[in-house]
Design a protein around this motif. Structure first.
Motif, mmCIF file in Angstrom:
data_model
loop_
_atom_site.group_PDB
_atom_site.id
_atom_site.type_symbol
_atom_site.label_atom_id
_atom_site.label_comp_id
_atom_site.label_asym_id
_atom_site.label_seq_id
_atom_site.Cartn_x
_atom_site.Cartn_y
_atom_site.Cartn_z
ATOM 1 N N GLU A 64 0.837 -1.199 0.000
ATOM 2 C CA GLU A 64 0.000 0.000 0.000
ATOM 3 C C GLU A 64 0.874 1.252 0.000
ATOM 4 O OE1 GLU A 64 -3.680 -1.873 2.645
ATOM 5 O OE2 GLU A 64 -2.068 -0.742 3.636
ATOM 6 N N ASP A 65 0.388 2.296 -0.672
ATOM 7 C CA ASP A 65 1.049 3.597 -0.603
ATOM 8 C C ASP A 65 0.819 4.202 0.777
ATOM 9 O OD1 ASP A 65 1.857 3.395 -3.258
ATOM 10 O OD2 ASP A 65 -0.009 4.300 -3.987
ATOM 11 N N PRO A 79 -1.283 12.118 -0.365
ATOM 12 C CA PRO A 79 -0.268 11.105 -0.686
ATOM 13 C C PRO A 79 1.139 11.631 -0.410
ATOM 14 C CG PRO A 79 -1.152 12.082 -2.686
ATOM 15 C CD PRO A 79 -2.011 12.588 -1.568
ATOM 16 N N VAL A 108 0.170 7.712 3.155
ATOM 17 C CA VAL A 108 -0.449 9.038 3.093
ATOM 18 C C VAL A 108 -0.119 9.804 4.361
ATOM 19 C CG1 VAL A 108 -2.359 8.274 1.626
ATOM 20 C CG2 VAL A 108 -2.608 8.217 4.122
ATOM 21 N N ARG A 134 -2.341 3.974 3.088
ATOM 22 C CA ARG A 134 -3.484 4.466 2.309
ATOM 23 C C ARG A 134 -4.791 3.848 2.808
ATOM 24 N NH1 ARG A 134 -4.093 3.564 -4.245
ATOM 25 N NH2 ARG A 134 -6.072 4.652 -4.536
#
Length: 290
Positions: free
Chosen positions: A163-164, A253, A166, A238
């Motif tokens: 996962e990205d 982000p 944030v 994220r």
């Protein structure tokens, strides 16, 4: 005298039926068997215990003094057996997936719906826990979703995806006006850290380029509360932004942050029957574009 070793629940069930119905004939009707079969089971129970339980004179069967004492225990055993059966039945109807922060984020409901389609009558239930193994060690969950690599003896694991990250920002903070951030934007700021189950550590920054201070929190709700109050910034998966919203917080982000691995964990010596299929399903969802 050595303790009895050949007790049969069928014998106990026949004993209870005779006592509760009053006659061998009615007990046989209730159990869907013959009077002779009921009589054999009662005889086997009395021989095993070495005592007489029933007075057989007359039409209606009555309990001996010892029989009355045995009856209390027989009923307790029946309740325990029925409870075991309910637990076994529930195992097939409900799968508990523990998580510490954000379950599977935007994939959570999709995975639940697809599992229900494949296995009608069986539900994936996501349960929140503040432990490192997402409720596994406390018995709250059958499997757990974690975002720290599991390095605990006896734990099996499978990588589900990445996962990205944030940033979580107070809505009035100057950085909230940007569309995206970089790790260097945290320099000089106070960062909220959940050292028990969180995914952010001070090691993500070099000593020369790091937040000015760290504020320890415990759990997602406290993390969100601190940020909404303008007391700290946050860095998370994220999935957190997909699963939580809070007035006064915006998510942006962080383009150069390392992606976060997501793992499923379970007890290695007792792997649940559904693990392989659930891992494959979740991996497929994480692999979808977007």
């Amino acid at each position: 005298m050595p303790p009895p070793t050949g007790l049969s629940f069928r014998d106990l069930r026949s004993f209870l039926a005779v006592v509760e119905e009053g006659t061998f004939t009615d007990a046989a009707i209730r159990l869907g068997t013959t009077q002779a079969s009921v009589s054999r089971h009662i005889g086997a129970l009395e021989r095993e215990l070495g005592v007489r339980l029933l007075q057989r004179g007359g039409r209606v069967v009555t309990l001996t003094t010892t029989g009355r004492a045995v009856l209390r225990h027989a009923r307790a055993i029946r309740e325990e057996v029925e409870a075991l059966r309910r637990v076994a039945a529930d195992e097939d109807r409900e799968i508990r997936v523990g998580y510490a922060w954000a379950a599977l984020g935007a994939h959570t409901a999709t995975v639940q719906r697809e599992w229900a389609r494949r296995h009608p009558g069986t539900e994936l239930i996501f349960v929140n826990s503040t432990s490192r193994l997402a409720g596994l060690t406390e018995g709250l969950a059958d499997v757990g979703v974690v975002r720290r690599e599991p390095r605990t003896a006896g734990i099996g694991s499978a990588l589900l995806g990445h996962e990205d990250r944030v940033a979580a920002l107070p809505a009035q903070h100057p950085l909230a006006r940007r569309r995206g951030l970089r790790m260097a934007d945290f320099v000089g700021e106070t960062l909220a850290l959940d050292i028990q189950t969180g995914t952010t550590t001070a090691e993500l920054w070099t000593p020369q380029q790091a937040p000015a201070a760290y504020r320890e929190v415990h759990g997602t709700d406290e993390w969100l509360t601190v940020i909404a109050a303008g007391q700290a910034l946050g860095l998370s998966s994220r999935a957190t932004s997909a699963q939580y919203s809070r007035v006064g917080i915006v998510f942006r982000p962080v383009r150069d942050a390392p992606r976060l691995p997501v793992w499923l964990v379970w007890w290695r010596e007792d792997p649940p029957w559904f693990v392989d299929e659930l891992v494959a399903l979740i991996r497929a969802e994480y692999g979808r574009p977007g």
